[in-house]
Every structure is written in C-alpha cells, then in structure tokens.
Design a protein around this motif. Structure first.
Motif, PDB file in Angstrom:
ATOM      1  N   LEU A  28       7.339  -2.719  -0.790  1.00  0.00           N
ATOM      2  CA  LEU A  28       5.960  -2.573  -0.336  1.00  0.00           C
ATOM      3  C   LEU A  28       5.732  -1.181   0.247  1.00  0.00           C
ATOM      4  O   LEU A  28       4.695  -0.553   0.007  1.00  0.00           O
ATOM      5  N   ARG A  29       6.709  -0.693   0.990  1.00  0.00           N
ATOM      6  CA  ARG A  29       6.590   0.655   1.563  1.00  0.00           C
ATOM      7  C   ARG A  29       6.677   1.713   0.463  1.00  0.00           C
ATOM      8  O   ARG A  29       5.896   2.665   0.443  1.00  0.00           O
ATOM      9  N   GLY A  30       7.617   1.541  -0.448  1.00  0.00           N
ATOM     10  CA  GLY A  30       7.774   2.514  -1.519  1.00  0.00           C
ATOM     11  C   GLY A  30       6.600   2.527  -2.477  1.00  0.00           C
ATOM     12  O   GLY A  30       6.216   3.581  -2.995  1.00  0.00           O
ATOM     13  N   ALA A  31       6.009   1.348  -2.705  1.00  0.00           N
ATOM     14  CA  ALA A  31       4.897   1.261  -3.649  1.00  0.00           C
ATOM     15  C   ALA A  31       3.670   2.003  -3.159  1.00  0.00           C
ATOM     16  O   ALA A  31       2.818   2.403  -3.960  1.00  0.00           O
ATOM     17  N   ARG A  32       3.544   2.202  -1.866  1.00  0.00           N
ATOM     18  CA  ARG A  32       2.390   2.946  -1.343  1.00  0.00           C
ATOM     19  C   ARG A  32       2.352   4.360  -1.886  1.00  0.00           C
ATOM     20  O   ARG A  32       1.276   4.934  -2.065  1.00  0.00           O
ATOM     21  N   ARG A  33       3.522   4.933  -2.147  1.00  0.00           N
ATOM     22  CA  ARG A  33       3.564   6.285  -2.711  1.00  0.00           C
ATOM     23  C   ARG A  33       3.270   6.274  -4.200  1.00  0.00           C
ATOM     24  O   ARG A  33       2.740   7.248  -4.731  1.00  0.00           O
ATOM     25  N   GLU A  34       3.627   5.183  -4.878  1.00  0.00           N
ATOM     26  CA  GLU A  34       3.408   5.106  -6.327  1.00  0.00           C
ATOM     27  C   GLU A  34       1.975   4.722  -6.687  1.00  0.00           C
ATOM     28  O   GLU A  34       1.475   5.108  -7.742  1.00  0.00           O
ATOM     29  N   LEU A  35       1.323   3.975  -5.806  1.00  0.00           N
ATOM     30  CA  LEU A  35      -0.042   3.513  -6.078  1.00  0.00           C
ATOM     31  C   LEU A  35      -1.033   4.519  -5.506  1.00  0.00           C
ATOM     32  O   LEU A  35      -1.823   4.216  -4.606  1.00  0.00           O
ATOM     33  N   GLY A  36      -0.989   5.734  -6.028  1.00  0.00           N
ATOM     34  CA  GLY A  36      -1.782   6.810  -5.456  1.00  0.00           C
ATOM     35  C   GLY A  36      -3.243   6.782  -5.848  1.00  0.00           C
ATOM     36  O   GLY A  36      -4.121   6.880  -5.003  1.00  0.00           O
ATOM     37  N   GLY A  37      -3.554   6.665  -7.128  1.00  0.00           N
ATOM     38  CA  GLY A  37      -4.938   6.722  -7.583  1.00  0.00           C
ATOM     39  C   GLY A  37      -5.608   5.361  -7.540  1.00  0.00           C
ATOM     40  O   GLY A  37      -4.967   4.317  -7.417  1.00  0.00           O
ATOM     41  N   GLU A  38      -6.928   5.381  -7.641  1.00  0.00           N
ATOM     42  CA  GLU A  38      -7.680   4.128  -7.608  1.00  0.00           C
ATOM     43  C   GLU A  38      -7.364   3.232  -8.804  1.00  0.00           C
ATOM     44  O   GLU A  38      -7.482   2.025  -8.727  1.00  0.00           O
ATOM     45  N   ARG A  39      -6.962   3.841  -9.922  1.00  0.00           N
ATOM     46  CA  ARG A  39      -6.676   3.050 -11.116  1.00  0.00           C
ATOM     47  C   ARG A  39      -5.296   2.413 -11.081  1.00  0.00           C
ATOM     48  O   ARG A  39      -4.981   1.569 -11.911  1.00  0.00           O
ATOM     49  N   ALA A  40      -4.451   2.832 -10.111  1.00  0.00           N
ATOM     50  CA  ALA A  40      -3.061   2.382 -10.103  1.00  0.00           C
ATOM     51  C   ALA A  40      -2.936   0.888  -9.822  1.00  0.00           C
ATOM     52  O   ALA A  40      -2.135   0.193 -10.450  1.00  0.00           O
ATOM     53  N   LEU A  70      12.776  -9.996 -19.587  1.00  0.00           N
ATOM     54  CA  LEU A  70      12.877 -10.074 -18.130  1.00  0.00           C
ATOM     55  C   LEU A  70      11.822  -9.173 -17.492  1.00  0.00           C
ATOM     56  O   LEU A  70      11.182  -9.550 -16.521  1.00  0.00           O
ATOM     57  N   GLY A  71      11.668  -7.968 -18.024  1.00  0.00           N
ATOM     58  CA  GLY A  71      10.536  -7.129 -17.633  1.00  0.00           C
ATOM     59  C   GLY A  71      10.800  -6.090 -16.575  1.00  0.00           C
ATOM     60  O   GLY A  71       9.929  -5.255 -16.310  1.00  0.00           O
ATOM     61  N   GLY A  72      11.986  -6.111 -15.947  1.00  0.00           N
ATOM     62  CA  GLY A  72      12.244  -5.140 -14.888  1.00  0.00           C
ATOM     63  C   GLY A  72      12.191  -3.711 -15.376  1.00  0.00           C
ATOM     64  O   GLY A  72      11.595  -2.836 -14.735  1.00  0.00           O
ATOM     65  N   ALA A  73      12.805  -3.439 -16.514  1.00  0.00           N
ATOM     66  CA  ALA A  73      12.805  -2.076 -17.059  1.00  0.00           C
ATOM     67  C   ALA A  73      11.390  -1.645 -17.431  1.00  0.00           C
ATOM     68  O   ALA A  73      10.969  -0.523 -17.120  1.00  0.00           O
ATOM     69  N   LEU A  74      10.648  -2.516 -18.085  1.00  0.00           N
ATOM     70  CA  LEU A  74       9.293  -2.181 -18.501  1.00  0.00           C
ATOM     71  C   LEU A  74       8.418  -1.863 -17.293  1.00  0.00           C
ATOM     72  O   LEU A  74       7.684  -0.861 -17.287  1.00  0.00           O
ATOM     73  N   ALA A  75       8.505  -2.693 -16.258  1.00  0.00           N
ATOM     74  CA  ALA A  75       7.688  -2.464 -15.064  1.00  0.00           C
ATOM     75  C   ALA A  75       8.078  -1.165 -14.365  1.00  0.00           C
ATOM     76  O   ALA A  75       7.209  -0.388 -13.959  1.00  0.00           O
ATOM     77  N   ALA A  76       9.372  -0.917 -14.222  1.00  0.00           N
ATOM     78  CA  ALA A  76       9.826   0.287 -13.521  1.00  0.00           C
ATOM     79  C   ALA A  76       9.366   1.550 -14.224  1.00  0.00           C
ATOM     80  O   ALA A  76       8.949   2.525 -13.587  1.00  0.00           O
ATOM     81  N   ILE A  77       9.432   1.568 -15.547  1.00  0.00           N
ATOM     82  CA  ILE A  77       9.064   2.764 -16.312  1.00  0.00           C
ATOM     83  C   ILE A  77       7.556   2.962 -16.322  1.00  0.00           C
ATOM     84  O   ILE A  77       7.063   4.087 -16.224  1.00  0.00           O
ATOM     85  N   LEU A  78       6.799   1.884 -16.405  1.00  0.00           N
ATOM     86  CA  LEU A  78       5.349   2.010 -16.481  1.00  0.00           C
ATOM     87  C   LEU A  78       4.717   2.337 -15.135  1.00  0.00           C
ATOM     88  O   LEU A  78       3.807   3.189 -15.061  1.00  0.00           O
ATOM     89  N   VAL A  79       5.139   1.673 -14.065  1.00  0.00           N
ATOM     90  CA  VAL A  79       4.450   1.834 -12.776  1.00  0.00           C
ATOM     91  C   VAL A  79       5.354   2.296 -11.647  1.00  0.00           C
ATOM     92  O   VAL A  79       4.885   2.476 -10.516  1.00  0.00           O
ATOM     93  N   GLY A  80       6.647   2.495 -11.902  1.00  0.00           N
ATOM     94  CA  GLY A  80       7.557   2.956 -10.864  1.00  0.00           C
ATOM     95  C   GLY A  80       8.459   1.840 -10.373  1.00  0.00           C
ATOM     96  O   GLY A  80       8.099   0.657 -10.443  1.00  0.00           O
ATOM     97  N   PRO A  81       9.636   2.182  -9.852  1.00  0.00           N
ATOM     98  CA  PRO A  81      10.608   1.146  -9.472  1.00  0.00           C
ATOM     99  C   PRO A  81      10.161   0.262  -8.317  1.00  0.00           C
ATOM    100  O   PRO A  81      10.405  -0.948  -8.331  1.00  0.00           O
ATOM    101  N   TRP A  82       9.513   0.842  -7.303  1.00  0.00           N
ATOM    102  CA  TRP A  82       9.104   0.018  -6.157  1.00  0.00           C
ATOM    103  C   TRP A  82       8.007  -0.960  -6.575  1.00  0.00           C
ATOM    104  O   TRP A  82       8.082  -2.156  -6.287  1.00  0.00           O
ATOM    105  N   THR A  83       7.006  -0.446  -7.260  1.00  0.00           N
ATOM    106  CA  THR A  83       5.937  -1.314  -7.747  1.00  0.00           C
ATOM    107  C   THR A  83       6.477  -2.286  -8.795  1.00  0.00           C
ATOM    108  O   THR A  83       6.002  -3.426  -8.904  1.00  0.00           O
TER     109      THR A  83
END
Length: 353
Positions: A28-40, A70-83
């Motif tokens: 949750l803390r790390g995702a704050r840096r990845e979710l920068g733009g309004e579209r994120a 499983l989706g972990g790799a897909l999610a990490a590459i598309l939106v970042g590891p924390w998100t």
C-alpha cells in the motif's frame, strides 16, 4: 493454485496471514508512488479485473491436468510490483468471498504464494533481463515471457515449503515438490505466453501505460563534430483532450475483453483439475480438505444459483465477477492514490501566493 481450507494447519495459516497482511501493508505504501497519474487507479483496477477473467480460462497442460494464469508477473509488469501485489490480493479476496475459490482461512497462504512470490520473483527476473537486453519492445516482451515462466514454479516451490511446515497430511516433501514443480513448469509456459502476448499488445498500442516499459525508447542521438550527443528534448506541450480519450478507449477495450473472456470464452475452458488439485488428489494431500465457508454463496463455483443453463450461469457469474473486481480494485487504488499527496492543497496555495 488456490489452496483450500484444510490443506495447511491453523498455526501456519495464521502465520501466513500475518505475512500476507504485512506484504499488503508494505505494498500500500509502495503503490502510492506507482499510482501517480489520475489514470493509474482505474487502469490498475482494470488489470485486476482482467486477471480475474483470464484465471477462469483453464488450459490443458498434461493428461487430466489443467492450468490457469496466476497473474503476478502480468500485474507487476503492467502496473508495478507494489500495485501488482494489491491486484492479486483483490482478485483472491473476490474469488474467496464470492465464488468459494480458495479457502478463507487459507487466504494468507494464497496471497503469499500467488500474490507476493509470483510478483516479486517475476519483477526481479524481468528487471534483471531488461538491464542486460537492448531496450526494445521485443526485448521487453521476451523479458516478460521469461519472468512469467519462472514465477509459476517459484510459487509451486513456495507452496511446497509451506506444506512441509504446516501440511495436514503426511506426504513426503520430495514427492510433493517433484509433482508440484513438474506440472507447474508446464503451466508456467502457458502463463508466459499469456503474459507476453498481453504485454506485447499493450506496448504496441500504448507503451506509456506499461510500468515495465518506462524509458523504453532510447534518446535520440545527433552527430556533432564527429561525436554522438543527445538531441535537444522536444518542447513540452500541454496534454490534449485526445490523450484522455485514448486512455478511456484503452480502458474500455480492456474491460470489454475481460467481459468477453469471463462471460463467453470461459465456457470452453478445460474442466480438468488444475495443477494443485491434481497433485493433491494423486498424493493424498486433500484427505482433510474442508468445505468452503462460502459454499452457500449464490456465485459459488462460478455459477449463478437457480440458473440451470450452465452456459448462462457461468457466463453471468464471470461478468459479475469482472464488474465487482474492477469496481473494488479501482476503489482501493483510488483511495491509495488520494493518500499519496495530502499536502497538495497547501502546495497549490503557496504557489498561488
């Protein structure tokens, strides 16, 4: 690889729950840096919904065995590891509560194995490869393939380790490890293909929306007096309304694809047990499996209660699942993003003064 209730004893399940809760808190803390733009935030919610949909598509991998993303790799590459960790956690929570898929007491095990391990391993491998490979779209797609391929057997090994400590049946560790690793290497090939195809498709259309493709284009070089120097940066221009429409178009296209996959294509998925179910049945790991606490849910087993037509029941359940997942996921990510810059109003006031 959804672990049901009864595979792992209560103490180890509780510890896994603490580990998963800690991983989610850190994410949750790390995702704050990845979710920068309004579209994120809405895009991250879309990724969660897409993973939910694709997980309904079991594909055959061996005689009597199937696998799913499983989706972990897909999610990490598309939106970042924390998100990415949060995306998988949202998917697993929706599956456990609404569809009785994956035990509720085993939720910590599932988030740790399917969410944390796959995401971390995949992203480490992906980043390692992108550092040594040329920064091209093809190399990024190849790196995503390898990262996804490695992440699945890594999760299988992680489950085996958890089972070795807290398994409720007495099956030798080596037998479980050999069976789990063997079948999940095959499942990993399917995971890698799905991940690479999806990442490649998004990069081809909008590489700026792929977290792992940031900085993909090499800076333009000019030869001046026999030496290569960086070309001057193009003047910045304000974002055009078309860019916003383009983002909405990508989101709408992705949501439509998820709805079609969950609502229509899922009917043709393999009915064979997945890798964990097959190994559990063959080795006797499932001797003490317990009935799911949400077995009476109107959406249990990915069907709508009281609808007799299997095609309609399963398709409607998939559509509901995609809708709920994208709504809950987007809400979670929007809340995380809003906490990212609480000082923003003060900053705007200071600038205006």
């Amino acid at each position: 690889m959804h672990v049901p209730d009864g595979f792992i004893n209560a103490p180890v399940s509780a510890v896994a729950g603490v580990v998963a809760a800690g991983a989610v808190a850190v994410s949750l803390r790390g995702a704050r840096r990845e979710l920068g733009g309004e579209r994120a935030a809405p895009l991250a919610g879309l990724v969660a919904a897409f993973i939910f949909a694709v997980q309904m598509l079991n594909f055959p991998v061996a005689a009597g065995t199937s696998g799913h993303l499983l989706g972990g790799a897909l999610a990490a590459i598309l939106v970042g590891p924390w998100t990415g960790v949060l995306c998988i956690a949202v998917v697993l929570l929706m599956q456990g509560i609404l569809f009785a898929d994956g035990g509720l007491t085993a939720l910590g095990v599932n988030i740790t194995v399917m969410g944390v391990v796959t995401t971390v391993v995949a992203y480490v491998v992906f980043r390692g490869l992108t550092r040594v490979l040329p920064r091209t779209r093809r190399s990024t797609t190849v790196a995503s393939f390898v990262a996804a391929l490695v992440s699945v057997p890594a999760a299988a090994v992680a489950f085996t380790l958890v089972y070795a400590v807290g398994g409720t049946t007495d099956v030798p560790f080596v037998k479980v490890l050999t069976a789990m690793a063997g079948v999940h290497v095959l499942i990993g090939i399917g995971e890698a293909a799905i991940t690479a195809l999806t990442v490649g498709a998004v990069i081809a259309v909008r590489p700026d929306l792929v977290h792992g493709a940031r900085g993909l284009a090499a800076p333009l070089k000019l030869r001046v007096d026999g030496e290569l120097v960086d070309a001057p940066a193009a003047p910045a221009s304000p974002p055009a309304p078309a860019a916003a429409r383009s983002t909405r178009k990508v989101w709408a296209t992705g949501l439509a694809a998820a709805l079609v996959l969950a609502g229509v294509v899922s009917f043709y998925a393999s009915a064979n047990p997945d890798g964990l179910e097959k190994v559990a049945a063959d080795k006797g790991i499932d001797e003490k499996v317990q009935e799911h606490d949400a077995a009476g849910s109107p959406l249990a087993d990915y069907g709508v209660k009281d609808i007799s037509d299997a095609r309609v029941s399963g398709g409607l359940a998939g559509v509901i699942g995609v809708g709920v997942t994208v709504a809950v996921g987007s809400g979670v990510f929007w809340a995380v993003r809003r906490r990212r810059t609480p000082e923003a109003p003060h900053s705007r006031t200071t600038e205006s003064v």
